[in-house]
Design a protein around this motif. Structure first.
Motif, PDB file in Angstrom:
ATOM      1  N   SER A 106      38.391  36.236  31.662  1.00 62.50           N
ATOM      2  CA  SER A 106      38.577  34.890  31.127  1.00 62.50           C
ATOM      3  C   SER A 106      39.683  34.873  30.080  1.00 62.50           C
ATOM      4  O   SER A 106      40.020  35.905  29.498  1.00 62.50           O
ATOM      5  CB  SER A 106      37.274  34.385  30.521  1.00 62.50           C
ATOM      6  N   ALA A 107      40.237  33.695  29.855  1.00 65.05           N
ATOM      7  CA  ALA A 107      41.346  33.550  28.919  1.00 65.05           C
ATOM      8  C   ALA A 107      40.931  33.939  27.502  1.00 65.05           C
ATOM      9  O   ALA A 107      41.710  34.520  26.757  1.00 65.05           O
ATOM     10  CB  ALA A 107      41.857  32.110  28.937  1.00 65.05           C
ATOM     11  N   SER A 108      39.683  33.612  27.123  1.00 65.72           N
ATOM     12  CA  SER A 108      39.152  34.023  25.826  1.00 65.72           C
ATOM     13  C   SER A 108      37.810  34.717  26.039  1.00 65.72           C
ATOM     14  O   SER A 108      36.938  34.174  26.719  1.00 65.72           O
ATOM     15  CB  SER A 108      38.937  32.817  24.905  1.00 65.72           C
ATOM     16  N   VAL A 109      37.677  35.913  25.491  1.00 59.67           N
ATOM     17  CA  VAL A 109      36.402  36.637  25.543  1.00 59.67           C
ATOM     18  C   VAL A 109      35.982  36.924  24.104  1.00 59.67           C
ATOM     19  O   VAL A 109      36.798  37.303  23.267  1.00 59.67           O
ATOM     20  CB  VAL A 109      36.517  37.929  26.356  1.00 59.67           C
TER      21      VAL A 109
END
Lengths: 423, 423
Positions: A367-370
């Motif tokens: 995912s783009a932000s974890v």
């Protein structure tokens, strides 16, 4: 498309391309001067802007209240966008940075220089403030842009675009660096996204359907933001109080943003301890819970809870509403696989005290932000320190996640020699 | 496209997607083990590979000599690609790097982690060595790939792909991380470039026409390398001996590479001093000179020179041959404008002793590689220290210029918290 519209769009494109060359070479001082002039002009032009905005509002009498609200250009909105221009002026210039210069065995030194992308096209809803946000980001990053706002805001946008042009001219920069498409003909969008000779990238804002259609038809790269089906996963080893606070915030602090949690995964070892507690919080706030069978068994006794059985479709749904899907999983592996399969690669968080599990989640969730032990609501350009946000990308190519000024730049190679030749 | 082919391609795609997840989580040790095993198997399999290659060569009897040469998989080629695998094994793992972690006022720490892109599709000429180069880059970068080599190399490629699969299995990695399209049906390419659910990026190699067609039809991003119409510009203030050496090398060291200089610009102040000298060099090497009227006036007296008047089309032409276009310009501004208008944004160099002019050229020439006092022939992944090159991008988006392992990766955001929530 009519020949007239075709010529009009090509004219905008050619002017933008020419302006982009000037903007790329413009000094930081000139760009900041334009931004400060724009802020001043926005503050000075309240009455004229109110007049233009009144025309749009009158024509929009039939629209719903939230839409009319977004269309409104009142003193407060103007103050906010003017302040935004000043903040962007105060930020470091993203272009011109030279990094990683290394000497090679041949004798040349090789590094990279950050430069503007060129021309971006922006397509957005009927929100006049976005006109100024996009214009100020274009100016600071040394790009030119062609703007296409929602047709309901056309009078407001024309008035704002005139101010931007005056501010650019005041700083000795080309008016054509920021151009507004002045027709509301929908065919203009079709042309904007298919002229790679003039436009380098398209940034659409709006619903998923619109963005998918633009991506399918565009002949240039698109920085696209599709849906945010974000997960919070409560691991087997966890501080339950911390998890309760974070999951509550991730779901209920605001329901409409794309970074709100839409799905909760709980490890079986904590389900009996955690689900009744978070269930009570959700029940008190009126959040509907759509659970797997094990979730429903644990939450069944909860007084006043709105419970439903989750369907397969629920795992893939971005509700943007007081609804959450909940699933009990038997392992970290199952949680990661579920997120990678059903999620939208936007933002996902693990709540855990186990270090190897935290590291695996960070690495393996695609995912783009974890996140570890933080609310998914933090996925935001301002929270990340980007200063300004042109959009959020759910793609992996070029820019991922919140996109700031740097997303409007590219790195070119710089070679410094003293007469070296190849042998 | 037949239903069978459609199902076949979807099968490859789904397998690649699954393998990509495993590869993204694979240890550096396992990836390097696969690369070393591949190198060993390539060295051991000379006779079997020669047999497969002989089938291709027999079928290619009617092709021209350079094409047959590229098709050949002899002991020397095998040794080179095996060594390439070992070199890639010795390079640092591009993935897993975490950079720029900063604490934010909210308490969270935010940084970025480098991760594989996922699945790339590669379309290339009938050169079996590229099969191994692409496979080894995929393995090291933790991506999966689907390969489509030229149909003339099908037997060689199948034999090589089997070795790659064995090497992956030996290291405990999925064979499906590297898959070869085993049919020569052209419709397979059409499907490969239009399945965004399975493929994240397409890397085509080949002629400009092929790459333009793929870019026009692809539904996923394309790392495209169009033409290299590279310029060398001799400034008004210059070390003429240095310029002579560098321009000679940039044009004549090899005529076919994309980074060879195709057009020479000379400031009017140096034209009389420089053009006769470089003209004599070109004349001696049989390089045809297509000049502007001022160039022709200066070169006219040159004995044995092949001279012609440059047409407007010459300024935009990549010759890849012993031909060069030459123009006298009156200023640095004119040189930069000419390059940005007629060039292909690949690689351009200035020869100068003037610092402000060097800096302006670096900033304002809108090309993937900009150089001062060096031969354009240096624009190359190995010369830049990237270790390996998957391609060269003439785009600005994502990757620009020579693309190494990092071009096959993306940065995701990592947020480390201690229970922070948004207020």
């Amino acid at each position: 498309m009519s020949q007239d519209l075709h010529s009009y769009m090509d004219g905008l494109g050619a002017a933008a391309r020419a302006a982009a060359t000037t903007m790329a070479a413009a000094s930081t001082a000139a760009k900041n001067q334009a931004l400060m002039a724009l802020a001043r002009r926005l503050r000075e032009s309240g009455p004229a802007l109110a007049e233009a905005n009144a025309k749009d509002l009158a024509a929009a009498a039939g629209l719903d209240a939230p839409m009319r609200d977004r269309l409104k250009l009142d003193a407060k909105t103007l103050a906010t966008v003017a302040e935004g221009c000043e903040q962007i002026a105060a930020m470091p210039d993203p272009t011109g940075e030279i990094t990683g210069v290394k000497r090679r065995p041949s004798g040349i030194s090789v590094g990279q220089m950050r430069v503007p992308l060129g021309v971006f096209g922006m397509i957005y809803e009927s929100r006049p403030n976005v006109t100024i946000e996009a214009a100020s980001l274009a100016i600071k990053s040394g790009n030119a842009c062609i703007l296409r706002g929602g047709s309901e805001a056309i009078h407001s946008n024309k008035a704002l675009a005139a101010l931007v042009g005056d501010a650019l001219a005041e700083a000795g920069l080309p008016r054509e660096a920021v151009q507004l498409i002045s027709t509301t003909d929908r065919a203009a969008v079709g042309r904007l996204i298919t002229m790679p000779q003039f436009v380098d990238v398209i940034i659409p804002r709006g619903g998923k359907g619109l963005i998918e259609r633009i991506s399918a038809e565009a002949r240039v790269p698109v920085i696209k933001h599709l849906d945010g089906n974000c997960h919070s996963y409560v691991d087997a080893e966890v501080d339950l109080d911390l998890a309760l606070k974070v999951v509550d915030n991730a779901k209920t602090q605001k329901y409409s943003p794309c970074n709100a949690t839409e799905s909760l995964l709980v490890h079986a070892a904590q389900a009996a301890a955690f689900l009744p507690r978070i269930g009570a919080v959700f029940a008190a706030k009126g959040v509907e819970m759509r659970g797997c069978p094990r979730t429903l068994a644990l939450l069944g006794p909860l007084a006043g809870a709105r419970l439903a059985a989750a369907s397969e479709a629920d795992w893939g749904t971005e509700y943007l509403a007081p609804i959450i899907s909940i699933k009990v999983v038997d392992s970290l592996d199952e949680a990661i696989a579920h997120i990678n399969r059903h999620g939208s690669h936007h933002t996902d968080a693990i709540l855990t005290t186990n270090h190897p599990n935290a590291m695996r989640f960070l690495r393996e969730v695609d995912s783009a932000s974890v996140m570890v032990n933080a609310s998914t609501r933090f996925a935001d350009g301002f929270e990340y320190g980007l200063g300004a946000e042109i959009g959020i990308s759910t793609d992996k190519f070029h820019a991922r996640g919140p996109v700031g000024l740097e997303g409007l730049t590219s790195m070119k190679w710089v070679v410094l020699g003293q007469g070296e030749v190849r042998g």
